[in-house]
Structure formats: structure tokens, C-alpha cells
Enzyme design. Structure first.
Site, PDB file in Angstrom:
ATOM      1  N   CYS A 243     -82.793 -39.422 -27.063  1.00 41.92           N
ATOM      2  CA  CYS A 243     -82.027 -39.885 -25.902  1.00 41.92           C
ATOM      3  C   CYS A 243     -82.303 -41.368 -25.773  1.00 41.92           C
ATOM      4  CB  CYS A 243     -82.496 -39.133 -24.650  1.00 41.92           C
ATOM      5  SG  CYS A 243     -81.823 -39.799 -23.122  1.00 41.92           S
TER       6      CYS A 243
ATOM      7  N   HIS B 151     -82.789 -43.237 -23.387  1.00 40.65           N
ATOM      8  CA  HIS B 151     -83.731 -43.669 -22.355  1.00 40.65           C
ATOM      9  C   HIS B 151     -85.197 -43.481 -22.743  1.00 40.65           C
ATOM     10  CE1 HIS B 151     -80.063 -43.590 -20.117  1.00 40.65           C
ATOM     11  NE2 HIS B 151     -80.646 -43.882 -18.972  1.00 40.65           N
TER      12      HIS B 151
ATOM     13  N   CYS C 217     -75.005 -43.675 -27.816  1.00 44.17           N
ATOM     14  CA  CYS C 217     -75.358 -42.539 -26.956  1.00 44.17           C
ATOM     15  C   CYS C 217     -75.620 -41.296 -27.820  1.00 44.17           C
ATOM     16  CB  CYS C 217     -74.200 -42.284 -26.009  1.00 44.17           C
ATOM     17  SG  CYS C 217     -74.444 -40.903 -24.901  1.00 44.17           S
TER      18      CYS C 217
ATOM     19  N   ASP D  98     -72.179 -46.681 -24.921  1.00 42.52           N
ATOM     20  CA  ASP D  98     -73.112 -45.668 -24.393  1.00 42.52           C
ATOM     21  C   ASP D  98     -72.587 -45.216 -23.034  1.00 42.52           C
ATOM     22  OD1 ASP D  98     -75.558 -44.129 -24.151  1.00 42.52           O
ATOM     23  OD2 ASP D  98     -76.188 -45.603 -22.659  1.00 42.52           O
ATOM     24  N   SER D  99     -73.168 -44.130 -22.541  1.00 40.63           N
ATOM     25  CA  SER D  99     -72.778 -43.638 -21.223  1.00 40.63           C
ATOM     26  C   SER D  99     -73.239 -44.582 -20.102  1.00 40.63           C
ATOM     27  CB  SER D  99     -73.389 -42.258 -21.001  1.00 40.63           C
ATOM     28  OG  SER D  99     -74.784 -42.315 -21.219  1.00 40.63           O
TER      29      SER D  99
ATOM     30  N   GLU E 294     -84.637 -44.730 -15.691  1.00 41.27           N
ATOM     31  CA  GLU E 294     -83.756 -45.604 -14.894  1.00 41.27           C
ATOM     32  C   GLU E 294     -84.487 -46.124 -13.659  1.00 41.27           C
ATOM     33  OE1 GLU E 294     -79.710 -45.109 -14.451  1.00 41.27           O
ATOM     34  OE2 GLU E 294     -79.518 -44.773 -16.602  1.00 41.27           O
TER      35      GLU E 294
HETATM   36  N1  DGL Z   1     -77.164 -42.009 -23.215  1.00 36.85           N
HETATM   37  C1  DGL Z   1     -77.500 -40.604 -23.076  1.00 36.85           C
HETATM   38  C2  DGL Z   1     -78.081 -40.085 -24.402  1.00 36.85           C
HETATM   39  O1  DGL Z   1     -78.589 -40.820 -25.203  1.00 36.85           O
HETATM   40  C3  DGL Z   1     -78.490 -40.368 -21.959  1.00 36.85           C
HETATM   41  C4  DGL Z   1     -77.916 -40.541 -20.579  1.00 36.85           C
HETATM   42  C5  DGL Z   1     -76.769 -39.576 -20.279  1.00 36.85           C
HETATM   43  O2  DGL Z   1     -77.017 -38.377 -20.107  1.00 36.85           O
HETATM   44  O3  DGL Z   1     -75.649 -40.038 -20.241  1.00 36.85           O
HETATM   45  O4  DGL Z   1     -78.018 -38.900 -24.640  1.00 36.85           O
END
Ligand code: DGL
Length: 275
Positions: A192, A194, A78, A15-16, A158
């Protein structure tokens, strides 16, 4: 590599940042005997506001790192990377299988509300590439889909401000344009990593009848089915090991990530890597 060696390899998850830990949590439940190696590209978070070429390059480099370590399946946790770069990552990993979170999320939404009106809440890039829309309409041509980019909700999650008046006001503000469009969703897709943390606040803001769908548990079921199909289950009886890697900020990863995975993490358990 022979089959029994492959079976012993970990499942790689990328993931990012820490958001994909919501997916990792479900994978751990669905695959208790598997070793899981997670990489969060915290140095370059967020991906959701970046261009296609940057997202593809970052996702490719993160995938190479997991590929170097040796994995038997890659889960792209992600949504943004899944929406933008999944085909390229499949090509890069071949013959190792790769799954993203968008297709399982679309499956879950269509199952929850067949022929329904779906609202996808996601990052700017996920919305720009319309991957959820495409995946939902491929499964259900009676469905209607709207997508909303909700970047501030990433920061809210976050920051840990997931409940209360501020969170609810921000969610309401993002949903405002739907009124003018006269679009009353039957399902809200948390597109997403989050947004599962904001589920209770979203629940308070949207109509009671609307289903709230996230892709994490469906992704874990797809991963389990894929390992079964390919006869790649680890045959050990005991629990699998978890290995966590990040590209920056082990302490922040542990502090914020603990909320996403649902247990305390220690900075010393996070290995810092360069991509
Ligand atoms: N992990 C990203 C997603 O699920 C969210 C956070 C980001 O923008 O990197 O799209």
C-alpha cells in the site's frame, strides 16, 4: 506524434490520493530529467474499501485526465488500482505503456527472499483480488504468501501517527492472526502506498530477520528501463518539472502530501481538476 515530441512528454503518475507520492519520490530520483505529472484522486479516496466496479471506473477516469494532458508512460502508483484495474488501464492507454506497482513489488520480494514466506500488508481490495499472491507465485512456485488487509494503517499514515505506541499497537493487532496460523514471515511487503511511512514502526514489531520490501524503488527502476527500451528518455540536460493535480482539498494535499514526498508543498502548487 514523432519520436522527439513523444520524448518531451511527461511521465504520468496516478494514485487515489497523496500516497503515490512515495512512488513519485523514487521516480524523481531515478528519472531526474523527466517531467512528471501526478494526479491524486483525493475526492474519492480511499479506493481500498471500494468495489471492483467503482475502483475501475475511478481509475479509468483518472487515466483519461492524464491521457488528455498527454503523457508518454503511465505509472499506476496505487496498489489497489494496480491490483484491480491494470489490464483495463493498459487497454485504455494503448499504445502508451503502463506500469503498476504490484509486479515490481513482487519482483523485489522474491529477490529479497527466494522460496520465502511473504506477508503482504495492503488494503481490503488489494487483498480481495490476491494480485500480490498471484504475482509472487508466478515468479517463485516455492514461495508461501499470506495477505492482511490493514485499513487503519492508511489513516495512521495520513494522520502522521507513524511512530510510537499507538502505531505499534495497531500494527501488532493486525499481525495477531499470524500466530494462530504459525506463519513467521521472511519478508513483509508494504503493498500500500502509505505503508513506507510506517516502516520504522513495522520494523520494531516484526522479527529482525524479516526483510521489509516496498515496491516504490523497483517501480522506478522498471519505469527507467522501459523508457530506455522505448528510447523515450527526455534528452534535456536540466531537471524535469513536477506538476501536481488533485480532485479535492489542495491544502490537505499539500500538508499531508509533503510528508509523503519528503519536502514542503504549497497549496498554490496543486491544481484542482474534475474527472
Ligand atoms: N493508494 C492506496 C493503495 O496503495 C491506498 C489508499 C486507498 O485506499 O485509496 O492501495
Amino acid at each position: 506524434m514523432n519520436a522527439s515530441n513523444s520524448r518531451r512528454l511527461p511521465v504520468g503518475v496516478f494514485d487515489s490520493g497523496v500516497g503515490g507520492l512515495t512512488v513519485l519520490r523514487e521516480l524523481r530520483e531515478a528519472l531526474p530529467h523527466e517531467d512528471l505529472t501526478y494526479l491524486g484522486d483525493t475526492a474519492r479516496l480511499p479506493y481500498g474499501t471500494k468495489s471492483r466496479s467503482s475502483i475501475s471506473r475511478y481509475a479509468g477516469q483518472a487515466t483519461s485526465k492524464l491521457q488528455e494532458r498527454g503523457i508518454k508512460l503511465l505509472v499506476v502508483a496505487c496498489n489497489t488500482a494496480s491490483a484491480v484495474a491494470l489490464d483495463a488501464l493498459k487497454e485504455q492507454m494503448r499504445p502508451v505503456p503502463v506500469i503498476g506497482v504490484v509486479e515490481p513489488g513482487a519482483t523485489a520480494a522474491v529477490a529479497a527472499r527466494p522460496g520465502g514466506r511473504h506477508l503482504v500488508l495492503a488494503t481490503e481490495a488489494t487483498v480481495r483480488y490476491g494480485a500480490y499472491r498471484e504475482a509472487i507465485l508466478r515468479r517463485d512456485d516455492q514461495a508461501e504468501v499470506r495477505e492482511l488487509a490493514c485499513e487503519l494503517m492508511v489513516s495512521l499514515a495520513e494522520e502522521g501517527w507513524t511512530e510510537g505506541s499507538i502505531a505499534e499497537a495497531i500494527i501488532r493487532r493486525y499481525l495477531e492472526p499470524l500466530e494462530a496460523l504459525d506463519f513467521e514471515p521472511d519478508s513483509i511487503i508494504l503493498g500500500c502506498t502509505h505503508f513506507p511511512l510506517l516502516r520504522p514502526a513495522i520494523r520494531r514489531v516484526v522479527a529482525e530477520e524479516a526483510a521489509i520490501v516496498d515496491s516504490a524503488s523497483t517501480t522506478a527502476s522498471v519505469a527507467a528501463a522501459m523508457l530506455a527500451d522505448l528510447e523515450l528518455f527526455n534528452e534535456r540536460a536540466g531537471p524535469g518539472q513536477l506538476r501536481l493535480m488533485a480532485t479535492d482539498g489542495a491544502s490537505r494535499f499539500a500538508r499531508v502530501g509533503g510528508r509523503f514526498i519528503g519536502e514542503d508543498l504549497d497549496a498554490s502548487d496543486i491544481e484542482l481538476v474534475d474527472l
